[in-house]
Design a protein around this motif. Structure first.
Motif, mmCIF file in Angstrom:
data_model
loop_
_atom_site.group_PDB
_atom_site.id
_atom_site.type_symbol
_atom_site.label_atom_id
_atom_site.label_comp_id
_atom_site.label_asym_id
_atom_site.label_seq_id
_atom_site.Cartn_x
_atom_site.Cartn_y
_atom_site.Cartn_z
ATOM 1 N N LEU A 193 47.192 43.697 -31.062
ATOM 2 C CA LEU A 193 47.104 43.770 -32.687
ATOM 3 C C LEU A 193 47.843 44.754 -33.168
ATOM 4 C CD1 LEU A 193 45.775 42.828 -35.433
ATOM 5 C CD2 LEU A 193 43.725 44.259 -34.863
ATOM 6 N N ALA A 194 47.823 45.960 -32.414
ATOM 7 C CA ALA A 194 48.769 46.838 -32.672
ATOM 8 C C ALA A 194 50.223 46.574 -32.526
ATOM 9 C CB ALA A 194 48.377 48.246 -31.784
ATOM 10 N N ASP A 195 50.595 45.851 -31.757
ATOM 11 C CA ASP A 195 51.820 45.353 -31.310
ATOM 12 C C ASP A 195 52.376 44.305 -32.496
ATOM 13 O OD1 ASP A 195 52.159 47.045 -29.301
ATOM 14 O OD2 ASP A 195 51.888 45.578 -27.861
ATOM 15 N N LYS A 196 51.454 43.534 -32.901
ATOM 16 C CA LYS A 196 51.892 42.617 -33.932
ATOM 17 C C LYS A 196 52.081 43.144 -35.173
ATOM 18 C CE LYS A 196 50.541 38.088 -35.420
ATOM 19 N NZ LYS A 196 51.352 37.269 -34.596
ATOM 20 N N ASP A 236 31.836 40.246 -35.436
ATOM 21 C CA ASP A 236 31.857 40.706 -33.901
ATOM 22 C C ASP A 236 33.496 40.621 -33.895
ATOM 23 O OD1 ASP A 236 32.392 40.857 -31.341
ATOM 24 O OD2 ASP A 236 30.449 39.755 -30.920
ATOM 25 N N TYR A 237 34.028 41.787 -33.580
ATOM 26 C CA TYR A 237 35.379 41.705 -33.123
ATOM 27 C C TYR A 237 36.040 40.621 -32.319
ATOM 28 C CZ TYR A 237 35.090 43.649 -28.391
ATOM 29 O OH TYR A 237 35.019 43.747 -27.046
ATOM 30 N N LYS A 238 34.951 40.095 -31.411
ATOM 31 C CA LYS A 238 35.572 39.361 -30.312
ATOM 32 C C LYS A 238 36.031 37.853 -31.199
ATOM 33 C CE LYS A 238 33.237 40.797 -26.245
ATOM 34 N NZ LYS A 238 31.986 40.805 -25.900
ATOM 35 N N ALA A 239 35.517 37.593 -32.209
ATOM 36 C CA ALA A 239 35.729 36.512 -33.122
ATOM 37 C C ALA A 239 36.878 36.934 -34.208
ATOM 38 C CB ALA A 239 34.848 35.849 -33.867
ATOM 39 N N ALA A 240 36.729 37.972 -34.895
ATOM 40 C CA ALA A 240 37.535 38.463 -35.981
ATOM 41 C C ALA A 240 38.768 38.756 -35.572
ATOM 42 C CB ALA A 240 36.678 39.685 -36.641
ATOM 43 N N VAL A 241 39.084 39.592 -34.352
ATOM 44 C CA VAL A 241 40.404 39.942 -33.985
ATOM 45 C C VAL A 241 41.445 38.784 -33.695
ATOM 46 C CG1 VAL A 241 41.768 41.209 -32.553
ATOM 47 C CG2 VAL A 241 39.787 42.350 -33.489
ATOM 48 N N PRO A 242 40.939 37.801 -32.986
ATOM 49 C CA PRO A 242 41.662 36.576 -32.769
ATOM 50 C C PRO A 242 42.264 35.603 -34.113
ATOM 51 C CG PRO A 242 40.114 36.663 -31.113
ATOM 52 C CD PRO A 242 39.857 37.649 -32.160
ATOM 53 N N GLU A 243 41.126 35.674 -34.982
ATOM 54 C CA GLU A 243 41.200 35.315 -36.535
ATOM 55 C C GLU A 243 42.339 36.022 -37.299
ATOM 56 O OE1 GLU A 243 36.792 33.555 -36.720
ATOM 57 O OE2 GLU A 243 37.536 34.911 -38.335
ATOM 58 N N LEU A 244 42.119 37.486 -37.182
ATOM 59 C CA LEU A 244 42.978 38.299 -37.747
ATOM 60 C C LEU A 244 44.449 37.911 -37.206
ATOM 61 C CD1 LEU A 244 43.518 40.375 -39.833
ATOM 62 C CD2 LEU A 244 42.762 42.235 -38.132
ATOM 63 N N ASP A 272 45.758 35.200 -36.036
ATOM 64 C CA ASP A 272 46.078 34.004 -36.570
ATOM 65 C C ASP A 272 46.518 34.125 -38.012
ATOM 66 O OD1 ASP A 272 45.582 32.961 -34.144
ATOM 67 O OD2 ASP A 272 43.842 31.927 -34.552
ATOM 68 N N ALA A 273 45.738 34.773 -38.843
ATOM 69 C CA ALA A 273 46.047 35.103 -40.393
ATOM 70 C C ALA A 273 47.323 35.668 -40.158
ATOM 71 C CB ALA A 273 44.865 35.627 -40.871
ATOM 72 N N ALA A 311 39.104 36.799 -42.088
ATOM 73 C CA ALA A 311 40.267 37.506 -41.425
ATOM 74 C C ALA A 311 41.295 36.910 -42.568
ATOM 75 C CB ALA A 311 40.650 37.147 -40.053
ATOM 76 N N ALA A 312 41.439 36.130 -43.148
ATOM 77 C CA ALA A 312 42.458 35.631 -43.902
ATOM 78 C C ALA A 312 42.285 36.058 -45.383
ATOM 79 C CB ALA A 312 42.432 33.971 -44.386
ATOM 80 N N ASP A 313 41.020 36.432 -45.920
ATOM 81 C CA ASP A 313 40.766 37.348 -47.179
ATOM 82 C C ASP A 313 41.522 38.547 -46.866
ATOM 83 O OD1 ASP A 313 39.555 35.257 -48.178
ATOM 84 O OD2 ASP A 313 37.581 36.102 -48.089
ATOM 85 N N LEU A 314 41.175 39.095 -45.580
ATOM 86 C CA LEU A 314 41.606 40.693 -45.434
ATOM 87 C C LEU A 314 42.984 40.544 -45.532
ATOM 88 C CD1 LEU A 314 40.898 43.357 -44.270
ATOM 89 C CD2 LEU A 314 41.020 42.608 -42.036
ATOM 90 N N VAL A 315 43.655 39.646 -44.911
ATOM 91 C CA VAL A 315 45.278 39.844 -44.702
ATOM 92 C C VAL A 315 45.747 39.574 -46.210
ATOM 93 C CG1 VAL A 315 47.401 38.555 -44.030
ATOM 94 C CG2 VAL A 315 45.521 39.017 -42.344
#
Lengths: 314, 248
Positions: free
Chosen positions: A216-219, A297-305, A307-308, B235-239
């Motif tokens: 995430l940091a690298d992205k 839960d970061y386990k789901a949220a970080v991959p979604e982030l 992708d977003a 997460a999309a809202d966040l971005v």
């Protein structure tokens, strides 16, 4: 009136902390000189000479100064002190090491971690892990300050100060450098990064920390930070620690993942421009300082982030 | 080798400091007080040096009010051999503390001073360095490992971006960082034993040290509060919010 600013550098490049402390020096007023002490400091001194508003740059070279030995730096600065009313150092681990030694040799107080110059003799700094701000007035003829760089804007460029070398006192006899292990990283430096991504104890292991936080940091082109709990648990190296006892950061964007927000962590990041928190506990104190909170839960949220961010062209 | 360990009684690290309404300082009335966490680490390290045979005696010293005796008893229960309280109700600045410690050191002649890198009340991170300067001793601050070999101490220090190792000739001042060790809990038998260990009380005035303050506290205020922001659902809202805020 004259102010001496002790430059922060690694014998190769000048750190931005120096520009920020020059701003604090200019708030005090008077002539501002910058001391660059180290080895082969020519290029660093040339950079320092370009800082707008600097009168002159002093250079001092010896192996012990290059190693940053406190005794060597203190002896050098005490020798120069007669020409200055103020001695300002960035409050880095390096500056915190030698600055009090200078103050005691001059028989004056040190005001630590200054965040505001109120007037020529009055300064504000945090105490009690940033839970209180103390404003003190100094009665000392010379004032020795460490300055919290994140509290000041960097001075601009465009100066052309003259560079003068100064003589170096005898090397300290009772302290010897053995070695130094500095972690080399392609990521921006934690203290200077525009974006910081930090992980907390919720990561559960060093492998998980690397798997979740680092991509995430690298992205984001961000530096990596960690809470004290994550560092103490061995999930992240000690120099990642953000907090009152670690690094104080103030990036444009701070992303806290699985960090509850202990007082000591908040003290290290609450001056960030925008704070994002991802935590599955809706009552975590981190949400009280976050501009954008995602209860998940970061386990789901970080991959979604991730992708977003990709979808948003990152 | 005799090791001197200065310890400070401070607000317990789990207690949130509250600023007094009249802005004269932090309210310490009826607040739990404990040994400064970095001082605990220093005591632990000194006791470990004794257990390893590198130190022969560990002397804890505190400068403060009568109640600082409790802090010294904690150090004794952790394994210090004896304690000294320099009694005063004055709140001393780091330079004054360093001068008082220098006077104690003139009487005690330790070969190593092991102390915390900072106290969590003033957060100055200055006393150890100042003491080393006044004594003209070498200093090794922010230690994460300490090894004694003959008349030298090899100290690994936490520095920006990594670790530095230096060797200092004894006598020296070493200040402890967080990861030097994990302090032990004193056992009940050791707490009982600590009550019988010698604790010498001296009045600050008897040392003849100039402890006049150099700084006048103008005011102590609450830090600027951050407003809590908004909760986002995805997460999309966040971005999209971060894009709007201009930080992406």
């Amino acid at each position: 009136m004259a102010v001496l600013v002790i430059a922060d550098h690694d014998n190769a490049t000048l750190k931005d902390n120096t520009h920020k402390v020059v701003t604090a020096a200019q708030a005090i007023g008077g002539d501002v000189d910058v001391l660059v002490a180290g080895t082969n400091v020519g290029p660093v001194a040339a950079e320092a000479a370009k800082i707008a508003g600097v009168r002159k740059v002093l250079t001092a070279e010896s192996p012990e100064l290059g190693q940053g030995l406190a005794e060597a730096v203190a002896d050098l600065v005490v020798g120069l002190a007669s020409g200055y009313d103020y001695i300002l150092t960035p409050a880095t681990s390096q500056g915190k090491n030698f600055s009090p030694r200078i103050a005691a040799k001059l028989d004056v107080a040190q005001i630590s971690d200054v965040t505001e110059v109120v007037s020529g003799d009055t300064f504000t700094h945090p105490i009690y892990a940033g839970n209180a701000m103390e404003t003190v007035q100094s009665a000392d003829a010379k004032k020795v300050l460490t300055v919290r760089p994140t509290a000041f804007k960097a001075a601009g460029e465009g100066g052309s100060a003259k560079i003068e070398s100064v003589s170096v006192p005898a090397a300290p006899a009772k302290t010897h450098f053995v070695d130094q292990k500095i972690v080399k990283s392609a990521r921006p430096e934690l203290g200077a990064a525009k974006i910081v991504v930090s992980g907390g104890r919720a990561m559960g292991s060093a492998e998980e920390f690397q798997k979740v936080i680092e991509p995430l940091a690298d992205k984001l082109g961000a530096a990596v930070g960690a809470s004290r709990a994550a560092v103490d648990a061995g999930y992240a190296p000690n120099d990642y620690q953000v907090g009152q006892t670690g690094k104080v950061v103030a990036p444009e964007l701070y992303v806290a993942i699985g960090i509850s927000g202990a007082i000591q962590h908040l003290a290290g990041m609450k001056d960030s421009k925008v704070i994002v928190a991802i935590n599955k506990d809706p009552d975590a104190p981190i949400f009280q300082v976050a501009d954008y909170g995602l209860v998940a839960d970061y386990k789901a949220a970080v991959p979604e982030l991730m992708d977003a961010l990709t979808a948003a062209g990152k | 080798m005799k090791v001197l360990v200065p310890v400070k009684r401070v607000i317990d690290y789990n207690v949130k400091a509250r600023v007094k309404p009249d802005q004269t300082g932090v309210d310490l009335a009826n607040v739990k007080m404990s040994m400064n966490p970095f001082c605990e680490i220093a005591v632990e390290e000194a006791v470990r040096l004794k257990e390893k045979g590198a130190a022969t005696e560990v002397v804890a010293v505190s400068i403060g009010p009568t109640q600082a005796q409790e802090t010294l008893r904690t150090a004794l229960a952790m394994g210090a051999d004896r304690a000294i309280l320099v009694q005063t109700d004055q709140d001393l600045e780091p330079l004054a503390v360093a001068k008082v410690l220098k006077a104690v050191i003139a009487e005690e002649s330790p070969e190593l001073v092991l102390m915390g890198k900072q106290a969590i009340d003033g957060d100055n991170n200055a006393t150890g360095q100042m003491l080393a300067a006044l004594l003209d001793w070498p200093q090794a601050t922010f230690a994460s490992a300490v090894e004694i070999a003959g008349s030298k101490a090899k100290v690994t220090r936490e520095v920006d971006g990594g670790l530095q190792t230096i060797e200092v000739d004894l006598p020296a001042v070493v200040t402890a960082d967080l990861r030097l060790n994990e302090p032990r809990y004193a056992s009940l038998p050791n707490i009982m034993k600590a009550k019988k260990k010698p604790l010498d009380v001296k009045e600050l005035g008897s040392l003849g040290v100039d402890t006049a303050p150099r700084l006048k506290v103008v005011k102590v205020t609450e830090p600027a509060k951050r407003q809590a922001g908004i909760k986002v659902e995805t997460a999309a809202d966040l971005v999209s919010n971060l894009k709007t805020a201009g930080v992406l």
